[in-house]
Design a protein around this motif. Structure first.
Motif, PDB file in Angstrom:
ATOM      1  N   ALA A  72      35.624  20.519  16.737  1.00 15.61           N
ATOM      2  CA  ALA A  72      34.551  20.040  15.983  1.00 15.61           C
ATOM      3  C   ALA A  72      34.709  20.005  14.341  1.00 15.61           C
ATOM      4  CB  ALA A  72      33.190  20.329  16.113  1.00 15.61           C
ATOM      5  N   VAL A  73      35.183  21.258  14.003  1.00 17.66           N
ATOM      6  CA  VAL A  73      35.490  21.673  12.456  1.00 17.66           C
ATOM      7  C   VAL A  73      36.749  20.618  12.154  1.00 17.66           C
ATOM      8  CG1 VAL A  73      36.410  23.266  10.857  1.00 17.66           C
ATOM      9  CG2 VAL A  73      34.312  23.842  12.288  1.00 17.66           C
ATOM     10  N   ALA A  74      37.836  20.938  13.148  1.00 14.85           N
ATOM     11  CA  ALA A  74      38.916  19.911  12.693  1.00 14.85           C
ATOM     12  C   ALA A  74      38.738  18.371  12.543  1.00 14.85           C
ATOM     13  CB  ALA A  74      39.887  20.068  13.753  1.00 14.85           C
ATOM     14  N   ARG A  75      37.860  18.053  13.612  1.00 17.03           N
ATOM     15  CA  ARG A  75      37.679  16.544  13.548  1.00 17.03           C
ATOM     16  C   ARG A  75      36.804  16.147  12.104  1.00 17.03           C
ATOM     17  NH1 ARG A  75      36.397  17.148  19.038  1.00 17.03           N
ATOM     18  NH2 ARG A  75      34.165  17.154  18.356  1.00 17.03           N
ATOM     19  N   THR A  76      36.030  17.088  11.726  1.00 13.28           N
ATOM     20  CA  THR A  76      35.290  16.763  10.583  1.00 13.28           C
ATOM     21  C   THR A  76      35.781  16.908   9.456  1.00 13.28           C
ATOM     22  OG1 THR A  76      32.908  17.796  11.783  1.00 13.28           O
ATOM     23  CG2 THR A  76      32.911  17.886   9.266  1.00 13.28           C
ATOM     24  N   SER A  77      36.758  17.589   9.193  1.00  9.92           N
ATOM     25  CA  SER A  77      37.793  17.942   8.069  1.00  9.92           C
ATOM     26  C   SER A  77      38.623  16.517   8.121  1.00  9.92           C
ATOM     27  CB  SER A  77      38.771  19.265   8.280  1.00  9.92           C
ATOM     28  OG  SER A  77      37.905  20.381   8.160  1.00  9.92           O
ATOM     29  N   VAL A  78      39.192  16.279   9.191  1.00 11.98           N
ATOM     30  CA  VAL A  78      40.012  15.002   9.158  1.00 11.98           C
ATOM     31  C   VAL A  78      39.234  13.828   8.655  1.00 11.98           C
ATOM     32  CG1 VAL A  78      41.462  13.764  10.652  1.00 11.98           C
ATOM     33  CG2 VAL A  78      41.873  15.864  10.610  1.00 11.98           C
ATOM     34  N   ASP A  81      45.218  18.453   0.302  1.00 12.93           N
ATOM     35  CA  ASP A  81      43.685  18.587   0.752  1.00 12.93           C
ATOM     36  C   ASP A  81      43.375  19.902   1.199  1.00 12.93           C
ATOM     37  OD1 ASP A  81      41.065  18.632   2.040  1.00 12.93           O
ATOM     38  OD2 ASP A  81      41.104  16.465   1.805  1.00 12.93           O
ATOM     39  N   PRO A  82      42.761  20.880   0.533  1.00 12.05           N
ATOM     40  CA  PRO A  82      42.539  22.294   0.941  1.00 12.05           C
ATOM     41  C   PRO A  82      41.952  22.416   2.231  1.00 12.05           C
ATOM     42  CG  PRO A  82      41.105  21.808  -0.721  1.00 12.05           C
ATOM     43  CD  PRO A  82      41.882  20.515  -0.792  1.00 12.05           C
ATOM     44  N   GLU A  83      41.003  21.524   2.647  1.00  4.96           N
ATOM     45  CA  GLU A  83      40.655  21.870   4.080  1.00  4.96           C
ATOM     46  C   GLU A  83      41.413  21.316   5.312  1.00  4.96           C
ATOM     47  OE1 GLU A  83      36.509  20.032   4.915  1.00  4.96           O
ATOM     48  OE2 GLU A  83      36.153  20.606   2.923  1.00  4.96           O
ATOM     49  N   LEU A  84      42.403  20.654   4.821  1.00  6.17           N
ATOM     50  CA  LEU A  84      43.451  20.308   5.914  1.00  6.17           C
ATOM     51  C   LEU A  84      44.736  21.143   6.043  1.00  6.17           C
ATOM     52  CD1 LEU A  84      43.697  16.353   5.711  1.00  6.17           C
ATOM     53  CD2 LEU A  84      42.295  17.936   7.207  1.00  6.17           C
ATOM     54  N   SER A  85      44.769  22.163   4.988  1.00 10.01           N
ATOM     55  CA  SER A  85      45.801  23.183   4.962  1.00 10.01           C
ATOM     56  C   SER A  85      45.659  24.071   6.374  1.00 10.01           C
ATOM     57  CB  SER A  85      45.966  23.975   3.896  1.00 10.01           C
ATOM     58  OG  SER A  85      46.155  23.193   2.590  1.00 10.01           O
ATOM     59  N   PRO A  86      44.587  24.448   6.774  1.00  7.55           N
ATOM     60  CA  PRO A  86      44.693  25.321   7.755  1.00  7.55           C
ATOM     61  C   PRO A  86      45.045  24.626   9.082  1.00  7.55           C
ATOM     62  CG  PRO A  86      42.425  25.989   6.510  1.00  7.55           C
ATOM     63  CD  PRO A  86      43.295  24.554   5.924  1.00  7.55           C
ATOM     64  N   LEU A  87      44.671  23.310   8.999  1.00 13.41           N
ATOM     65  CA  LEU A  87      45.254  22.733  10.424  1.00 13.41           C
ATOM     66  C   LEU A  87      46.619  22.248  10.222  1.00 13.41           C
ATOM     67  CD1 LEU A  87      42.336  19.672  10.285  1.00 13.41           C
ATOM     68  CD2 LEU A  87      42.327  21.884  11.777  1.00 13.41           C
ATOM     69  N   ALA A  88      47.277  22.210   9.245  1.00 14.45           N
ATOM     70  CA  ALA A  88      48.736  21.892   9.256  1.00 14.45           C
ATOM     71  C   ALA A  88      49.336  23.257   9.648  1.00 14.45           C
ATOM     72  CB  ALA A  88      49.090  21.550   7.735  1.00 14.45           C
ATOM     73  N   GLN A  89      48.953  24.259   9.318  1.00 11.77           N
ATOM     74  CA  GLN A  89      49.647  25.739   9.514  1.00 11.77           C
ATOM     75  C   GLN A  89      49.372  25.923  11.339  1.00 11.77           C
ATOM     76  OE1 GLN A  89      47.658  28.408   6.875  1.00 11.77           O
ATOM     77  NE2 GLN A  89      48.626  27.578   5.394  1.00 11.77           N
TER      78      GLN A  89
END
Length: 179
Positions: free
Chosen positions: A108-114, A167-175
């Motif tokens: 849910a956090v990932a979807r919201t960030s995207v 985008d700083p919120e997407l950096s953890p998703l990319a990692q």
């Protein structure tokens, strides 16, 4: 110009459309949500696209009904965006969400960030990214879908990806995706 006559019984045509809806309505809704960023508007876009698809159903015999409905959806979103109608639309119940991954909260956090990151893009950039990476269309198919030149798709995609990469919120998703 004379329209083709649909010689199928109404029940059969309705059953075929119902089968199409069963398999395609959730996919259309997801595309509409990614384009609009608003659940209520996505629901309305999906409903309008399905109504228009149903009225054209006799002309789609043997064609790709999902592609037709998706094209209507993209056009409706563009039309609505041009009119800049921004008003809140309440819905009676929260749309069903599919949790992907082991922890639904992380998903849910990932979807919201995207979704938030997509809302930061321009309308054209968002449409290009959704067509290219969510619908997995080629650059040429994306250009055809949006009715723009191939170079426009390439430049809008490059600009959008550049914005999303920083985008700083997407950096953890990319990692997470890299590991």
């Amino acid at each position: 110009m004379r329209r083709p006559v649909d010689d199928r019984p109404d029940g059969e045509r309705d059953a075929q459309f119902a089968a199409f809806m069963t398999g395609g309505v959730r996919r259309l809704y997801r595309v509409a949500y990614l384009l609009s960023g608003d659940a209520g508007e996505a629901e309305e876009l999906t409903q309008h696209a399905l109504v228009r698809t149903y009225t054209a159903w006799s002309r789609l015999d043997g064609g790709d009904a999902y592609a037709y409905a998706r094209r209507i959806l993209v056009n409706l979103h563009s039309d609505w965006w041009r009119r800049r109608r921004r008003r809140e639309r309440p819905v009676p119940q929260v749309p069903e969400r599919i949790a992907a991954g082991p922890d639904p909260a992380d998903a849910a956090v990932a979807r919201t960030s995207v979704a938030r990151a997509l809302r930061q893009l321009t309308r054209r950039e968002r449409a290009v990214i959704v067509c290219r990476y969510y619908l997995d269309l080629t650059e040429q198919q994306t250009a055809d879908e949006l009715g723009v030149a191939l170079g426009t798709v390439k430049s809008a995609s490059a600009r959008a990806l550049r914005k999303l990469r920083v985008d700083p919120e997407l950096s953890p998703l990319a990692q997470q995706g890299a590991s």
